[in-house]
Scaffold this motif. Structure first.
Motif, short mmCIF file in Angstrom:
data_model
loop_
_atom_site.label_atom_id
_atom_site.label_comp_id
_atom_site.label_asym_id
_atom_site.label_seq_id
_atom_site.Cartn_x
_atom_site.Cartn_y
_atom_site.Cartn_z
N ARG A 150 2.69 -10.29 5.21
CA ARG A 150 1.87 -10.07 6.03
C ARG A 150 0.36 -10.43 6.00
O ARG A 150 0.01 -11.76 6.33
CB ARG A 150 1.22 -9.31 4.73
CG ARG A 150 -0.37 -8.62 4.41
CD ARG A 150 -0.63 -8.06 3.37
NE ARG A 150 -2.31 -7.84 3.44
CZ ARG A 150 -3.03 -6.68 2.35
NH1 ARG A 150 -2.22 -7.02 1.29
NH2 ARG A 150 -4.43 -6.28 2.76
N ASP A 177 -1.60 1.95 3.64
CA ASP A 177 -0.78 2.42 4.62
C ASP A 177 -0.64 3.99 5.60
O ASP A 177 -1.44 4.64 4.85
CB ASP A 177 0.34 2.19 3.56
CG ASP A 177 0.68 1.31 3.48
OD1 ASP A 177 1.71 0.25 4.19
OD2 ASP A 177 0.50 0.26 2.46
N GLN A 226 1.03 -4.03 -3.10
CA GLN A 226 0.34 -4.61 -2.37
C GLN A 226 -0.19 -5.97 -2.83
O GLN A 226 -0.44 -5.99 -4.25
CB GLN A 226 -0.65 -4.11 -2.03
CG GLN A 226 -0.34 -2.72 -1.28
CD GLN A 226 -2.01 -2.44 -0.63
OE1 GLN A 226 -2.72 -1.76 -1.33
NE2 GLN A 226 -1.40 -2.01 0.32
N THR A 227 -0.65 -6.89 -2.26
CA THR A 227 -1.38 -7.84 -3.56
C THR A 227 -2.27 -8.02 -4.00
O THR A 227 -2.54 -7.38 -5.02
CB THR A 227 -2.18 -8.94 -2.28
OG1 THR A 227 -1.05 -9.79 -1.32
CG2 THR A 227 -2.70 -10.16 -2.66
N ASP A 265 13.22 1.01 -4.24
CA ASP A 265 12.21 0.44 -4.22
C ASP A 265 10.63 0.65 -4.33
O ASP A 265 10.30 1.49 -4.00
CB ASP A 265 12.84 1.21 -2.56
CG ASP A 265 12.17 1.76 -1.59
OD1 ASP A 265 11.38 0.75 -1.32
OD2 ASP A 265 12.40 1.85 -0.49
N THR A 266 10.35 -0.32 -4.29
CA THR A 266 9.17 -0.94 -4.88
C THR A 266 7.63 -1.05 -3.92
O THR A 266 7.91 -1.74 -3.46
CB THR A 266 9.50 -2.34 -6.21
OG1 THR A 266 9.22 -3.15 -5.37
CG2 THR A 266 9.96 -1.33 -7.20
N ARG A 320 1.37 0.13 7.84
CA ARG A 320 0.54 0.11 7.69
C ARG A 320 -0.01 0.97 9.07
O ARG A 320 0.15 1.24 9.98
CB ARG A 320 -0.34 -1.69 8.15
CG ARG A 320 0.36 -2.35 7.24
CD ARG A 320 0.33 -2.81 6.18
NE ARG A 320 -1.87 -3.07 5.84
CZ ARG A 320 -2.70 -3.08 4.25
NH1 ARG A 320 -1.06 -3.66 3.67
NH2 ARG A 320 -3.53 -3.29 4.58
#
Ligand code: PRX
Length: 658
Positions: free
Chosen positions: A538, A512, A421-422, A417-418, A527
């Motif tokens: 997003r 987050d 973010q961009t 479970d990674t 968020r």
């Protein structure tokens, strides 16, 4: 043990928060299986990051691993020189030239295989074509394309000639395309005539042209022919045809341009708190090293694998884990154009079986949909080729985790479970599948070399189990370097909001919320800014609100995320109309259209609630938290501090009709 008994046992383990050990057979063959790696990074930081850079071929080695003299404008692998396309293609030709680089599966069931040699040929030809069209080093080339092989080919062609690409998700609207091209001052666009959805052609070029009309600068446009006879749109004389260009440059090669490690590889726009998307800048050396390293360590990618990430290349996940990470490691990456339920709900499992897929990386929203459809679909297929499962994009609920682990992985595949973010370029918080125990619902510890904390508003670490803000305390190679042409916003958005002077270091705020357990496992809660996560996409609430208030008759709007069984979050729009404006279905339709025009169908409101007022604090701030609670049907706390407490009951009635 019967299925029911297994269910009962799994349930019990989940309730007790029992941990799942990585399967032994996996550990034995894992790329990374020695727990000493955490200490190695700790003791030898930042130099241990050379492990990541060493996965690539460099034309010139770096002089310094990290330059932190100008925080937070960190530089990695300083003065190193390399080319990303050469790393993703050329260097594999000797050993893997005839192996598949890309296995593409089209919506209509067509397939295409690009070996590394095929990819090399077409990337070179298209790179030559781009040059001929005037593209020079550092020119930003925009792409507005769905999941067709020409998209990664165009990206790699840009990388070859040192022109950063800026990919815009094909589901975004014409306005969204124009906004991004204008912000990047991009004078080139590669797009497509259309593509297929559920078997029907979708005329994309119309939307692209509408966007181009709003682009301030002249833009050379190259169009890929995907629809053939199904295209209803005739090309314009000034548009270039992709196939003709490639044909005209048949057999040509272009030397990979030597890029500095810190040179921009690409730009990716993402949503933030304000209405304006942020142009996240990623670099050639640090980003590519990081994408390759995390693909190696977390996704356990090996050259002989057939690895599949089911994201769209229009988002960061596709950039890092369909294109750059897997190709840098010389593996086979699968690309699927279509949707998971067309022609039937077993489509993904059919592809896993047909291609003997070894790793599957997908989103919780997809897993929740699979769960809803039922186990009969995966059961129709042999999924035993799978060795590892991954998820990304949003928190995964333990029930969905368990379903994935059991019904897709047959309890034989670790699930990673990674969290990332961009902006981070690659994975940051996750278990290492060959080392760590898994705790469903919790992403896991930060990766080796990554330093994360959960803090309270005064900057102190929170107690175990309590919620706080997630922060990253040290730089990492894959980090964004700035927001394009906006260093000031870069600092404002990520670094200085709660800077902690006594720590004497810059701290990165991903925006987050999270909690951390005694064992250092981090559970990301979602968020804390005004950004929504709808089906792992997003979206900025401000972007949606500004589209809604642009509709005639609308006075004010507040957009929040409500819980949704499959999408995770759904868009709830609370709308105040102007005096005399009727609250009609026609107005609802106009609002939906306005949102789709400004952003795209992914931002379409689930519910539009007309209300005479919005709940506001005495200082006039909209109480979004309260609007979320109303959407979710939660008990509301004390509303007496509102300037207008009476409005709450009215809104509740409108949403739930009780
Ligand atoms: O809120 C977090 C959520 O997705 C946000 C980043 O979105 P984006 O930049 O579009 O990148 C998505 C793909 C990396 C984060 O701020 N998020 C992502 N992965 C997880 C997650 N939330 C919880 N658990 C995750 N594994």
């Amino acid at each position: 043990m019967s299925d029911d008994e297994i269910d009962v046992e799994l349930e019990a383990r989940l309730e007790e928060q029992e941990e799942f050990e990585p399967p032994e057979a996996f550990v034995e063959q894992a790329n990374v299986s020695d727990p000493a790696i955490y200490d190695d990074f700790e003791e030898n930081w930042p130099d241990e990051w050379e492990r990541a850079a060493d996965l690539l071929d460099w034309e010139e080695e770096w002089d310094q691993v990290l330059d932190d003299s100008n925080e937070p404008f960190y530089e990695w692998f300083v003065d190193g020189k390399l080319n990303a396309a050469e790393n993703c293609i050329d260097r594999h030709l000797d050993e893997r030239g005839d192996e598949a680089a890309i296995e593409w599966v089209g919506e209509l069931g067509e397939t295409r295989t690009y070996t590394y040699r095929d990819l090399h040929r077409e990337v070179n030809e298209f790179a030559a074509a781009l040059r001929e069209q005037g593209v020079e080093e550092d020119d930003v080339v925009s792409m507005y394309m769905p999941m067709i092989p020409e998209l990664p080919i165009a990206m790699l062609a840009c990388a070859r000639i040192g022109a950063p690409h800026a990919v815009v998700f094909a589901g975004f609207s014409a306005d969204a395309l124009a906004e991004r091209m204008n912000a990047a001052n991009s004078e080139y666009l590669v797009t497509v005539d259309g593509y297929y959805r559920r078997g029907d052609p979708l005329q994309h070029l119309e939307k692209a042209r509408e966007g181009l009309d709003k682009v301030e600068q002249d833009a050379t446009t190259i169009v890929v022919d995907r629809l053939g006879d199904d295209s209803e749109i005739d090309p314009l004389p000034e548009e270039r045809d992709y196939d003709e260009l490639v044909e005209a440059h048949s057999g040509e090669t272009v030397d990979p341009v030597t890029r500095d490690a810190e040179d921009m590889l690409f730009l990716m726009y993402t949503s933030g708190t304000t209405g304006k998307p942020k142009g996240v800048k990623h670099t050639t050396g640090g980003y590519l090293s990081y994408a390759a390293w995390t693909s190696h360590a977390v996704l356990d990618v090996k050259p002989e694998d057939t690895y599949w990430c089911s994201a769209d290349i229009g988002w960061i996940t596709g950039h890092s884990y369909i294109v750059y990470g897997p190709l840098a490691l010389g593996t086979t990456t699968v690309m699927y154009e279509g949707t998971p339920d067309y022609p039937d709900k077993d489509r993904l499992w059919e592809i896993v079986e047909d291609y003997d897929v070894t790793q599957l990386y997908t989103a919780p929203t997809a897993i929740r949909a699979f769960m809803k459809w039922g186990t009969e679909y995966p059961e129709q297929h042999d999924l035993s080729s799978l060795r590892l499962l991954g998820t990304v994009g949003e928190p995964i609920n333990p029930r969905a985790w368990k379903w994935y682990y059991k019904h897709i992985g047959n309890e034989e595949c670790p699930v990673v479970d990674t969290w990332w973010q961009t902006e981070t370029g690659g994975m940051m918080i996750t278990t290492l599948p060959g080392i760590s125990n898994m705790k469903p619902g919790s992403a896991g510890p930060p990766l080796p070399g990554i330093s994360a904390d959960v803090i309270d508003p005064s900057g102190d670490p929170v107690e175990a189990g309590r919620a706080g803000h997630l922060v990253i305390n040290k730089p990492w190679p894959g980090m964004l370097r700035t927001l394009y042409k906006n260093d000031e916003r870069f600092i404002d958005e990520y670094w200085d909001e709660y800077s902690i002077p006594e720590r004497d270091q810059w701290v990165y705020f991903p925006e987050d919320g999270a909690k951390i357990d005694d064992d250092g496992y981090i559970t990301v809660l979602g968020r804390v800014d005004d950004v929504l996560n709808v089906s792992g996409h997003r979206l900025g609430t401000m972007e949606i609100e500004s589209a809604i208030v642009g509709v005639e008759g609308v006075a004010e709007a507040a957009v929040v995320g409500g819980d949704h069984e499959v999408k995770g979050e759904a868009v709830y729009a609370y709308v105040i109309t102007e005096d005399g404006q009727e609250e009609s279905d026609a107005l609802r339709d106009e609002i939906i259209e306005a949102v789709e025009d400004a952003i795209g169908p992914i931002a379409r409101p689930e519910q539009i609630i007309f209300t005479p007022e919005l709940p506001k604090t005495r200082s006039g701030k909209i109480m979004r938290r309260l609007l979320e609670d109303i959407a979710d049907g939660n008990e509301l706390g004390n509303t007496s501090t509102l300037r207008n407490p009476d409005v709450v009951h009215d809104i509740q009635q409108k949403v739930h009709g009780d």
